[in-house]
Design a protein around this motif. Structure first.
Motif, short mmCIF file in Angstrom:
data_model
loop_
_atom_site.label_atom_id
_atom_site.label_comp_id
_atom_site.label_asym_id
_atom_site.label_seq_id
_atom_site.Cartn_x
_atom_site.Cartn_y
_atom_site.Cartn_z
N GLY A 9 0.84 -1.20 0.00
CA GLY A 9 0.00 0.00 0.00
C GLY A 9 0.87 1.24 0.00
N ALA A 10 0.67 2.08 1.02
CA ALA A 10 1.44 3.33 1.12
C ALA A 10 2.66 3.20 2.02
N SER A 11 2.98 1.96 2.41
CA SER A 11 4.14 1.71 3.26
C SER A 11 5.26 1.07 2.44
N LEU A 12 6.47 1.55 2.67
CA LEU A 12 7.64 1.02 1.97
C LEU A 12 8.71 0.68 2.99
N THR A 13 9.22 -0.55 2.92
CA THR A 13 10.34 -0.97 3.75
C THR A 13 11.53 -1.21 2.83
N VAL A 14 12.63 -0.53 3.11
CA VAL A 14 13.84 -0.63 2.31
C VAL A 14 14.94 -1.24 3.17
N SER A 15 15.48 -2.36 2.71
CA SER A 15 16.59 -3.01 3.40
C SER A 15 17.90 -2.62 2.72
N LEU A 16 18.84 -2.15 3.52
CA LEU A 16 20.13 -1.70 3.01
C LEU A 16 21.23 -2.59 3.58
N SER A 17 22.22 -2.88 2.75
CA SER A 17 23.35 -3.68 3.19
C SER A 17 24.61 -3.11 2.57
N GLY A 18 25.59 -2.81 3.42
CA GLY A 18 26.84 -2.22 2.96
C GLY A 18 27.11 -0.93 3.71
N ASP A 19 28.03 -0.16 3.21
CA ASP A 19 28.36 1.13 3.83
C ASP A 19 27.51 2.23 3.21
N MET A 20 26.97 3.10 4.06
CA MET A 20 26.21 4.25 3.60
C MET A 20 27.21 5.40 3.47
N CYS A 21 27.90 5.43 2.31
CA CYS A 21 29.00 6.37 2.11
C CYS A 21 28.78 7.17 0.83
N ALA A 22 29.68 8.08 0.54
CA ALA A 22 29.55 8.97 -0.61
C ALA A 22 29.36 8.21 -1.92
N GLU A 23 30.06 7.10 -2.07
CA GLU A 23 29.96 6.34 -3.31
C GLU A 23 28.59 5.68 -3.48
N CYS A 24 27.92 5.40 -2.36
CA CYS A 24 26.63 4.69 -2.40
C CYS A 24 25.42 5.62 -2.41
N VAL A 25 25.63 6.87 -2.04
CA VAL A 25 24.50 7.80 -1.94
C VAL A 25 23.74 7.96 -3.26
N PRO A 26 24.38 8.14 -4.42
CA PRO A 26 23.61 8.30 -5.65
C PRO A 26 22.69 7.11 -5.95
N GLN A 27 23.19 5.90 -5.76
CA GLN A 27 22.40 4.70 -6.00
C GLN A 27 21.21 4.64 -5.02
N THR A 28 21.47 4.91 -3.75
CA THR A 28 20.42 4.85 -2.74
C THR A 28 19.39 5.94 -2.97
N GLU A 29 19.85 7.14 -3.29
CA GLU A 29 18.94 8.26 -3.56
C GLU A 29 18.06 7.97 -4.78
N ALA A 30 18.65 7.40 -5.83
CA ALA A 30 17.87 7.06 -7.03
C ALA A 30 16.80 6.03 -6.70
N PHE A 31 17.14 5.03 -5.89
CA PHE A 31 16.17 4.02 -5.49
C PHE A 31 15.02 4.66 -4.72
N LEU A 32 15.36 5.49 -3.73
CA LEU A 32 14.32 6.14 -2.92
C LEU A 32 13.44 7.05 -3.77
N ASN A 33 14.05 7.84 -4.66
CA ASN A 33 13.28 8.74 -5.53
C ASN A 33 12.32 7.96 -6.42
N ALA A 34 12.76 6.81 -6.90
CA ALA A 34 11.93 6.00 -7.80
C ALA A 34 10.81 5.26 -7.08
N ASN A 35 10.95 5.07 -5.77
CA ASN A 35 10.00 4.22 -5.06
C ASN A 35 9.18 4.91 -3.97
N CYS A 36 9.43 6.16 -3.69
CA CYS A 36 8.76 6.82 -2.56
C CYS A 36 7.50 7.60 -2.93
N ALA A 37 7.14 7.66 -4.19
CA ALA A 37 5.94 8.40 -4.58
C ALA A 37 4.72 7.79 -3.89
#
Length: 100
Positions: A9-37
């Motif tokens: 429904g209107a709930s989203l659970t995102v599981s992350l694995s790895g380091d939340m670092c500068a190199e990973c931010v673009p990938q994570t941000e793109a995923f969130l932007n694509a799925n949070c509407a």
């Protein structure tokens, strides 16, 4: 960074694995932007996150801002990351739950 999401429904659970670092931010941000509407409840599962850099922290804060009034939680947070979030005042803005 490995990212998986489960939407109910209107709930989203995102599981992350790895380091939340500068190199990973673009990938994570793109995923969130694509799925949070239309999401009114976002849960980020940090059970696989071992490191959080300032870039990752900024992504968390910008995501909360984008969500507006929607609920956001970060769960299964290791003690070191929890302490960092608490020191930065993030725990007053976002529900953060330590790992058991």
């Amino acid at each position: 960074m490995d990212i998986t999401g489960k939407r109910e429904g209107a709930s989203l659970t995102v599981s992350l694995s790895g380091d939340m670092c500068a190199e990973c931010v673009p990938q994570t941000e793109a995923f969130l932007n694509a799925n949070c509407a239309g999401v009114t409840d976002l849960t980020l599962d940090f059970s696989g996150v071992k490191k959080l850099t300032k870039e990752g922290l900024m992504l968390l804060l910008s995501t909360k801002k984008k969500l507006g009034a929607a609920a956001m939680s970060i769960v299964n947070v290791c003690e070191g990351i929890y302490d960092k979030l608490e020191q930065q005042g993030v725990t007053t803005l976002i529900n953060v739950v330590r790992a058991c």
